[in-house]
Motif scaffolding. Structure first.
Motif, PDB file in Angstrom:
ATOM      1  N   PHE A 252       0.341   7.559  -8.380  1.00  0.00           N
ATOM      2  CA  PHE A 252       0.616   7.849  -6.971  1.00  0.00           C
ATOM      3  C   PHE A 252       1.777   8.818  -6.828  1.00  0.00           C
ATOM      4  O   PHE A 252       1.711   9.788  -6.072  1.00  0.00           O
ATOM      5  N   LYS A 253       2.865   8.572  -7.549  1.00  0.00           N
ATOM      6  CA  LYS A 253       4.022   9.451  -7.442  1.00  0.00           C
ATOM      7  C   LYS A 253       3.711  10.849  -7.946  1.00  0.00           C
ATOM      8  O   LYS A 253       4.264  11.841  -7.449  1.00  0.00           O
TER       9      LYS A 253
ATOM     10  N   ARG B 203      -3.208  12.516  -0.130  1.00  0.00           N
ATOM     11  CA  ARG B 203      -4.260  12.646  -1.130  1.00  0.00           C
ATOM     12  C   ARG B 203      -4.884  11.318  -1.545  1.00  0.00           C
ATOM     13  O   ARG B 203      -6.026  11.285  -1.996  1.00  0.00           O
ATOM     14  N   VAL B 204      -4.148  10.216  -1.388  1.00  0.00           N
ATOM     15  CA  VAL B 204      -4.660   8.940  -1.891  1.00  0.00           C
ATOM     16  C   VAL B 204      -3.926   7.778  -1.226  1.00  0.00           C
ATOM     17  O   VAL B 204      -2.795   7.930  -0.757  1.00  0.00           O
TER      18      VAL B 204
ATOM     19  N   ASP C  66       1.880  -2.839 -10.890  1.00  0.00           N
ATOM     20  CA  ASP C  66       2.744  -1.774 -10.368  1.00  0.00           C
ATOM     21  C   ASP C  66       2.526  -0.420 -11.036  1.00  0.00           C
ATOM     22  O   ASP C  66       2.126   0.551 -10.372  1.00  0.00           O
ATOM     23  N   ASP C  67       2.837  -0.327 -12.327  1.00  0.00           N
ATOM     24  CA  ASP C  67       2.822   0.978 -12.980  1.00  0.00           C
ATOM     25  C   ASP C  67       1.448   1.633 -12.955  1.00  0.00           C
ATOM     26  O   ASP C  67       1.337   2.863 -12.898  1.00  0.00           O
ATOM     27  N   GLN C  68       0.408   0.830 -13.007  1.00  0.00           N
ATOM     28  CA  GLN C  68      -0.942   1.381 -13.000  1.00  0.00           C
ATOM     29  C   GLN C  68      -1.220   2.178 -11.728  1.00  0.00           C
ATOM     30  O   GLN C  68      -1.942   3.168 -11.742  1.00  0.00           O
TER      31      GLN C  68
ATOM     32  N   VAL D  87       0.850  -1.188   0.000  1.00  0.00           N
ATOM     33  CA  VAL D  87       0.000   0.000   0.000  1.00  0.00           C
ATOM     34  C   VAL D  87       0.884   1.235   0.000  1.00  0.00           C
ATOM     35  O   VAL D  87       1.798   1.352   0.821  1.00  0.00           O
ATOM     36  N   MET D  88       0.613   2.160  -0.913  1.00  0.00           N
ATOM     37  CA  MET D  88       1.318   3.442  -0.967  1.00  0.00           C
ATOM     38  C   MET D  88       0.387   4.526  -0.438  1.00  0.00           C
ATOM     39  O   MET D  88      -0.791   4.575  -0.825  1.00  0.00           O
TER      40      MET D  88
END
Length: 349
Positions: A253-254, A143-144, A246-248, A138-139
């Motif tokens: 997120f970043k 904001r999210v 991952d990339d999705q 989990v990241m």
């Protein structure tokens, strides 16, 4: 321990990266010592080298055992005795081994209950990471919150790895973490589509998984196409977002987290948090690293510890149920209507 402050263990990460820099910068603010008792797992000699090279003024107290940690100081536990050559910006076997030794000592002390939470400074990514992990990555930022169904898989293998069972499993872990670690009483989870346009996997895998989650009392919505979901700021309507690979999840997120993202593993008993960046070898030793992600990782770990204590306390001695309690579907119905009105997908049209 002479007080009840939360004990935060911090591993030093790759010794040729920015680990010590972001740790020392995070604790330049004396207010941090009012929040926790920090224990760095590392090497006093390496720490002194980093501190002198970048002219950092953060003071620390060297100890040999976690039991000796001083609650009013930044403690540095000597995790190993071997000499380590520091070569800023150069990932070496020696620097990676120093990171592993610090982590091994921290894990040993964690099993003994000598600290409460673990924050890990960044290390170089494992080129051969484990393929199957029952925990949920989990990241988190302000904001999210984004969870990943699959991690470290080549794109050609992702579709086969996305199953109804796995989506249900990861969503259930996410739901529990949102309630227990973040104290969200009735979390709403958005589930992303696998494909750029809704198709076979969405119809036969993701949508049935969402229906199964609903039957289990978990508020899951979707599937939502990722570019439209993030492009239209739809994440603001949910407590968590479940990405398929991952990339999705990582890329948007970043873009949203800037320098303040953190990463955690949900679904495990220990609280383990890390800054959402790598060792940053390109700026190591230059004094340019931003400590905000490390500071937020420490904040997140402390909050999770407190939230779990609040959540678990009434569960440890529950009152006996005296009557049958019918499940209230009001919230689910209300948010379902809202989701249909604002975020209707082609599968629902």
């Amino acid at each position: 321990m002479e007080d009840n402050k939360i004990r935060v263990a911090i591993t030093h990460g790759d010794t040729n990266g920015i680990g010590y820099e972001v740790i020392f910068k995070a604790f330049e603010d004396p207010m941090m010592l009012e929040l926790c008792t920090p224990i760095i797992y590392g090497s006093p000699k390496v720490a002194a080298f980093h501190r002198k090279a970048m002219e950092l003024e953060t003071q620390y107290h060297v100890i040999d055992n976690a039991e000796d940690a001083n609650p009013s100081k930044l403690n540095l536990l000597s995790a190993f005795d071997e000499e380590v050559k520091v070569e800023f910006g150069q990932p070496t076997d020696e620097s990676a081994e120093a990171a592993r030794k610090a982590m091994a000592r921290a894990k040993e002390d964690l099993q003994k209950g000598l600290f409460d939470v673990l924050v890990t400074a960044p290390v170089k990514s494992n080129p051969n990471p484990p393929r199957e992990d029952r925990a949920l990555t989990v990241m988190v930022c302000d904001r999210v919150r984004v969870g990943l169904v699959t991690t470290h898989l080549p794109i050609k293998e992702v579709a086969a790895a996305v199953t109804v069972e796995k989506i249900v499993e990861k969503s259930t872990i996410f739901h529990t973490s949102l309630r227990r670690d973040f104290r969200i009483s009735n979390p709403r989870i958005a589930v992303l589509a696998l494909n750029p346009r809704l198709g076979t996997e969405e119809e036969h895998i993701i949508k049935p998984a969402i229906e199964a989650l609903e039957k289990n009392g978990i508020q899951a919505f979707g599937p939502y196409v990722a570019d439209e979901f993030f492009g239209n700021d739809m994440y603001n309507e949910f407590d968590g977002v479940l990405a398929m690979y991952d990339d999705q999840g990582v890329v948007p997120f970043k873009s949203l987290s800037h320098e303040y993202g953190v990463k955690l593993k949900a679904g495990i008993s220990a609280i383990v948090v890390t800054p959402d960046h790598g060792p940053a070898f390109d700026i190591a030793g230059k004094g340019e690293a931003d400590e905000q992600s490390m500071r937020h990782a420490i904040y997140t770990a402390i909050d999770m510890f407190r939230h779990r204590a609040e959540y678990d306390e009434p569960m440890s001695n529950p009152l006996p149920k005296l009557y049958h309690e019918k499940r209230e579907d009001g919230d689910k119905a209300r948010f379902a209507v809202r989701a249909k009105d604002q975020f209707k997908t082609p599968l629902e049209k």
